[in-house]
Design a protein around this motif. Structure first.
Motif, short mmCIF file in Angstrom:
data_model
loop_
_atom_site.label_atom_id
_atom_site.label_comp_id
_atom_site.label_asym_id
_atom_site.label_seq_id
_atom_site.Cartn_x
_atom_site.Cartn_y
_atom_site.Cartn_z
N ARG A 1 -42.76 59.31 7.31
CA ARG A 1 -43.74 58.27 7.66
C ARG A 1 -43.08 57.14 8.45
O ARG A 1 -43.73 56.44 9.20
N THR A 2 -41.80 56.92 8.18
CA THR A 2 -41.10 55.81 8.82
C THR A 2 -39.73 56.29 9.30
O THR A 2 -39.27 57.37 8.90
N PHE A 3 -39.10 55.46 10.13
CA PHE A 3 -37.79 55.83 10.64
C PHE A 3 -36.75 55.94 9.50
O PHE A 3 -36.03 56.94 9.41
N PRO A 4 -36.65 54.94 8.60
CA PRO A 4 -35.67 55.09 7.52
C PRO A 4 -35.95 56.31 6.65
O PRO A 4 -35.02 56.93 6.13
N GLU A 5 -37.23 56.66 6.51
CA GLU A 5 -37.55 57.83 5.69
C GLU A 5 -37.07 59.11 6.39
O GLU A 5 -36.62 60.05 5.75
N PHE A 6 -37.15 59.12 7.73
CA PHE A 6 -36.60 60.27 8.48
C PHE A 6 -35.09 60.39 8.21
O PHE A 6 -34.56 61.47 7.98
N ILE A 7 -34.40 59.23 8.22
CA ILE A 7 -32.96 59.24 7.96
C ILE A 7 -32.69 59.81 6.56
O ILE A 7 -31.77 60.58 6.35
N ARG A 8 -33.54 59.42 5.60
CA ARG A 8 -33.37 59.94 4.24
C ARG A 8 -33.62 61.46 4.21
O ARG A 8 -32.84 62.20 3.63
N HIS A 9 -34.73 61.89 4.84
CA HIS A 9 -35.03 63.33 4.86
C HIS A 9 -33.86 64.13 5.43
O HIS A 9 -33.51 65.19 4.93
N ARG A 10 -33.26 63.58 6.49
CA ARG A 10 -32.23 64.34 7.21
C ARG A 10 -30.87 64.27 6.50
O ARG A 10 -30.10 65.22 6.55
N PHE A 11 -30.58 63.12 5.85
CA PHE A 11 -29.20 62.96 5.34
C PHE A 11 -29.09 62.82 3.82
O PHE A 11 -28.02 63.07 3.27
N GLU A 12 -30.16 62.36 3.15
CA GLU A 12 -30.06 62.22 1.70
C GLU A 12 -31.27 62.83 1.00
O GLU A 12 -31.98 62.15 0.26
N PRO A 13 -31.52 64.11 1.23
CA PRO A 13 -32.75 64.70 0.68
C PRO A 13 -32.75 64.82 -0.84
O PRO A 13 -33.81 64.94 -1.44
N PHE A 14 -31.57 64.81 -1.46
CA PHE A 14 -31.52 65.02 -2.90
C PHE A 14 -31.38 63.73 -3.71
O PHE A 14 -31.38 63.76 -4.93
N GLN A 15 -31.26 62.59 -3.03
CA GLN A 15 -31.07 61.33 -3.75
C GLN A 15 -32.43 60.79 -4.23
O GLN A 15 -33.38 60.74 -3.45
#
Lengths: 519, 44
Positions: free
Chosen positions: A102-116
């Motif tokens: 939904r947002t840019f930071p969420e994309f970063i999370r999806h791509r780099f921290e999917p399990f956190q």
């Protein structure tokens, strides 16, 4: 004066109508943040063009054309256009997932921290975005204040508070409201600058006379200032050195495709192809906005050889319009400039508030809230941030167009490698993202503070080194992190991880809990 | 002046060529969800 007010009143009435319509459409969090990922091509072009054309374009760039000559075309117009050309490279990958972030930071999370469960990276990006957009909104407020005070005669320091009224009107409906008003703003801006450039063309006697004046004039930028070198305004480097102009060009161009609001815009279209065509269409529309702005900026040197003492080059457009254009054309043009400020600011405020509330607060607190509560908090945040931006604009710290260069440079330094390597290199992992963002942003600020001519280049070089070291000394990224951006069909485990990360409401949490064993 | 304008026009041409290439890649992928329709610039 009366014409200016009539055009303004019609503009406000349209904004109110568009927002009432948009409120009916914005039902879910997806609707509110990215238009539910169903944006069509025409509205996409309208909103992209309006967000692109900010006060930095309509006031700042003509100001630099006036003071530094045609070099501003390379630094800003071509720089942004090249950056725009790179946006489809991001769109081609980032819009691939069936349910994108939904947002840019969420994309970063999806791509780099999917399990956190709580993503520190998402929060860091959210905070950096908040700082950057607060500064960018501050620039829009300053531009709005310059024009609004010129139209109404109200003191600048009071005029900037008028900005809050427009933000109140345009932000209640979220993304759809922003998009709908942006489309009108694009039409208004195009008509306004075309009419004003026609008047400037006619008053100066055409491009031949403008070029002749630029080739010979030595008139100082401000009355009583140092005279310009003859012919400098027609030189490709203008009053900048090669290093300075390259730095402006590279910050504008590489900062654009990695700026969070452009990345988020690529999440809104209904599919990948629409996202790409949307950028191509916008670049076509911009010819009819940037072309006239170049004529106005350069032609202004013929009409007003030097600006009065106490005014910056950011005042050249209001000066020319008020002194030389018929009232109705002046009214439309000045309202168009206000529209440019509002349309860019409302979009950036939406990103700014979303990043702070959704990506930082909700992420860190792990709180789950209803969609209604989410929208209300977001509206409140938007208005609060707008108020801070207005207060900061009382004493504007910089020239409008150069302020944009600094912030875009910062975004590029922090996010360029993370976005492009994240989308095109499977090996790019969490450690690489931390290294890229932290080194890029810290080195950029340090290099800027130490007065280096090319802080962006230094920051990206340092960031690249950090990313490569971090990536090759740590584990590869898991399949669930990169698969949505590389494959058309994703595995069950990736699907479940994505569903879990997207859950925000109590209803969604039930789904999330079912998959609590994942990750 | 000419050099400055050529730089701008050059970036625009680059943009259209790159966009067209990416649309071609989408068509070649055949993935409807991404916008593949059988025609280069048709998107639905």
């Amino acid at each position: 004066m009366i014409w200016y007010l009539i055009v303004f009143i019609f503009y406000i009435l349209f904004l109110i109508w568009a927002n009432i319509q948009s409120l009916k459409k914005a039902e879910s969090i997806d609707d509110y943040t990215t238009g539910g990922h169903r944006m069509g091509l025409l509205m996409g072009i309208g909103t992209t063009a309006a967000t692109w054309v900010s006060v930095a374009s309509v006031i700042g760039v003509p100001g630099y054309l006036y003071s530094s000559g045609v070099s501003a075309v390379i630094g800003w117009v071509a720089g942004w256009c090249f950056g725009g050309a790179l946006i489809p490279i991001v769109a081609y990958k980032i819009r691939r997932p069936e349910k994108p972030a939904r947002t840019f930071p969420e994309f970063i999370r999806h791509r780099f921290e999917p399990f956190q469960n709580k993503s520190t990276l998402q929060a860091i990006v959210g905070i950096l975005m908040f700082i950057g957009y607060l500064l960018l909104v501050n620039i829009q407020v300053t531009g709005f204040g310059i024009v609004f005070s010129s139209i109404t005669g109200i003191d600048y320091k009071i005029a900037i508070f008028g900005f809050l009224l427009f933000i109140l009107i345009t932000s209640v409906g979220g993304f759809w409201s922003v998009a709908a008003t942006d489309t009108l703003n694009t039409i208004l801006i195009t008509v306004g600058v075309l009419l004003a450039s026609g008047v400037v063309w006619s008053l100066t006697g055409g491009i031949g006379n403008i070029l002749e004046t630029l080739a010979t004039t030595t008139a100082p930028t401000n009355v009583g200032g140092p005279p310009l070198e003859e012919g400098v305004l027609l030189s490709p480097l203008g009053t900048f050195g090669l290093g300075a102009l390259f730095s402006i060009f590279i910050s504008n161009s590489l900062g654009t495709p990695s700026s969070p609001h452009w990345v988020t815009r690529m999440l809104a279209p209904q599919n990948v192809k629409v996202a790409i065509l949307q950028v191509m269409g916008t670049i076509l529309v911009l010819i009819f906005i940037m072309g006239p702005l170049i004529i106005i900026g350069l032609g202004a040197k013929v009409l007003v050889p030097s600006i009065p003492v106490g005014k910056t080059t950011d005042y050249i457009i209001p000066l020319v319009i008020q002194e030389y254009t018929p009232p109705i054309i002046g009214g439309i043009t000045l309202v168009a400039i206000c529209a440019a400020a509002i349309s860019t600011a409302n979009s950036m405020l939406l990103h700014c508030a979303t990043s702070l509330y959704y990506d930082v607060y909700l992420n860190i607190s792990s709180k789950r809230i209803s969609e209604k509560k989410f929208k209300n908090w977001l509206r409140l945040s938007i208005f609060g941030i707008a108020t801070v931006a207005v207060l900061l604009a009382i004493n504007p710290p910089w020239f409008l167009a150069m302020g944009f260069v600094y912030v875009y440079g910062g975004f590029g330094a922090a996010f360029f490698l993370v976005v492009f390597l994240g989308l095109y290199w499977k090996r790019m992992n969490r450690a690489g993202a931390y290294a890229g963002i932290i080194i890029g942003s810290v080195v950029y600020v340090a290099a800027k503070a130490m007065g280096y001519e090319m802080p962006f280049v230094i920051a990206v070089a340092a960031s690249l080194l950090g990313v490569l070291l971090a990536v090759y000394f740590t584990k590869r990224a898991p399949l669930e992190a990169y698969e949505p951006y590389f494959e058309a069909e994703i595995s069950d485990s990736t699907h479940q991880v994505l569903e879990k990360m997207r859950s925000t409401s109590p209803e969604e949490v039930q789904v999330r809990d079912k998959h609590s064993d994942i990750g | 002046m000419l050099i400055s304008m050529m730089v701008w026009v050059g970036t625009m041409i680059f943009s259209f060529l790159l966009g067209t290439f990416l649309c071609y890649k989408i068509e070649k992928s055949g993935v409807k969800r991404w916008g593949a329709t059988g025609r280069l610039f048709k998107y639905k």
